[in-house]
Design an enzyme around this catalytic site. Structure first.
Site, PDB file in Angstrom:
ATOM      1  N   HIS A  43      -6.736   4.004   2.624  1.00 47.96           N
ATOM      2  CA  HIS A  43      -6.520   3.578   4.023  1.00 47.96           C
ATOM      3  C   HIS A  43      -5.893   4.694   4.865  1.00 47.96           C
ATOM      4  O   HIS A  43      -6.006   4.673   6.083  1.00 47.96           O
ATOM      5  CB  HIS A  43      -5.715   2.279   4.107  1.00 47.96           C
ATOM      6  CG  HIS A  43      -4.249   2.390   3.870  1.00 47.96           C
ATOM      7  ND1 HIS A  43      -3.655   2.053   2.680  1.00 47.96           N
ATOM      8  CD2 HIS A  43      -3.243   2.791   4.681  1.00 47.96           C
ATOM      9  CE1 HIS A  43      -2.353   2.234   2.778  1.00 47.96           C
ATOM     10  NE2 HIS A  43      -2.073   2.688   3.979  1.00 47.96           N
ATOM     11  N   ASP A  70      -7.807   1.206  -3.088  1.00 47.66           N
ATOM     12  CA  ASP A  70      -7.016   1.874  -2.052  1.00 47.66           C
ATOM     13  C   ASP A  70      -6.474   3.225  -2.516  1.00 47.66           C
ATOM     14  O   ASP A  70      -5.319   3.554  -2.273  1.00 47.66           O
ATOM     15  CB  ASP A  70      -5.878   0.967  -1.561  1.00 47.66           C
ATOM     16  CG  ASP A  70      -5.334   1.401  -0.202  1.00 47.66           C
ATOM     17  OD1 ASP A  70      -5.889   2.359   0.387  1.00 47.66           O
ATOM     18  OD2 ASP A  70      -4.347   0.808   0.261  1.00 47.66           O
ATOM     19  N   SER A  79       2.753   5.484   2.702  1.00 44.40           N
ATOM     20  CA  SER A  79       1.497   5.183   2.024  1.00 44.40           C
ATOM     21  C   SER A  79       0.878   6.433   1.428  1.00 44.40           C
ATOM     22  O   SER A  79       0.730   7.446   2.097  1.00 44.40           O
ATOM     23  CB  SER A  79       0.494   4.562   2.995  1.00 44.40           C
ATOM     24  OG  SER A  79       0.896   3.282   3.355  1.00 44.40           O
TER      25      SER A  79
END
Length: 194
Positions: free
Chosen positions: A57, A88, A167
């Site tokens: 992402h 992911d 992230s």
């Protein structure tokens, strides 16, 4: 905070990069209209062979991708090699040889156990410098990943801070990567997942 005994925090920091992404998604209902480009940032880490791991992402729909090391001012152009949207995870590289000088790959370790201590390293929102937080593993289960909302995979919950920008960063235990930070919980304090 001081690093746990036997952990070279400076070496870990040198292998963690900030990722700058300008992305533009497609509008499949109205393909003649394209949403405006959006800027965002995330974290990645060196896994060897001129490859950086991050979240899918973070690099999704990237039109422009740059990375920056914590010990340098310069941003380097990067490109996507792989993106696994179901899990992911993504892998990117930089073609400029200068970027890789002195960088050492992080070693992958075993899965964390319940109540064990972990450390997240990344570039969360709220500042430009690298951030290191510590926490404890509080839950291990199979759960749906937010990125696709369709697939269930292993998630490990920790109370180490994982905020937007973290992230794609490594979660470290005993100097080895035991997970990739990938999502937090809105309206919940001290909950993050790897």
């Amino acid at each position: 905070a001081a690093a746990p005994e036997g952990v070279d925090l400076e070496a870990l920091r040198a292998s963690v990069v900030k990722i700058y992404t300008v992305s533009q998604s497609e509008n499949y209902r109205k393909p003649w209209q394209r949403p405006r480009p959006q800027g965002s940032s995330g974290t990645g880490f060196y896994i060897g062979d001129r490859k950086l791991m991050t979240n899918a992402h973070v690099i999704s729909d990237a039109k422009n991708l740059q990375v920056k090391r914590s010990d340098r001012v310069k941003r380097y152009e990067a490109r996507v090699l792989y993106a696994g949207h179901d899990c992911d995870l993504g892998v990117i590289t930089v073609d400029d040889d200068e970027f890789w000088e002195g960088m050492k790959p992080l070693e992958i370790g075993e899965r964390s156990e319940m109540r064990s201590k972990v450390m997240t390293i990344g570039y969360p929102m709220g500042g430009n410098k690298i951030s290191v937080t510590e926490g404890v593993v509080s839950r291990i289960e199979v759960n749906t990943y937010v990125h696709t909302g369709a697939d269930d995979h292993l998630t490990i919950q920790t109370d180490a801070a994982i905020n937007p920008g973290n992230s794609g960063g490594p979660v470290i235990q005993d100097g080895k990567v035991v997970g990739v930070a990938f999502q937090g919980r809105m309206f919940a304090q001290n909950l993050g997942y790897m």
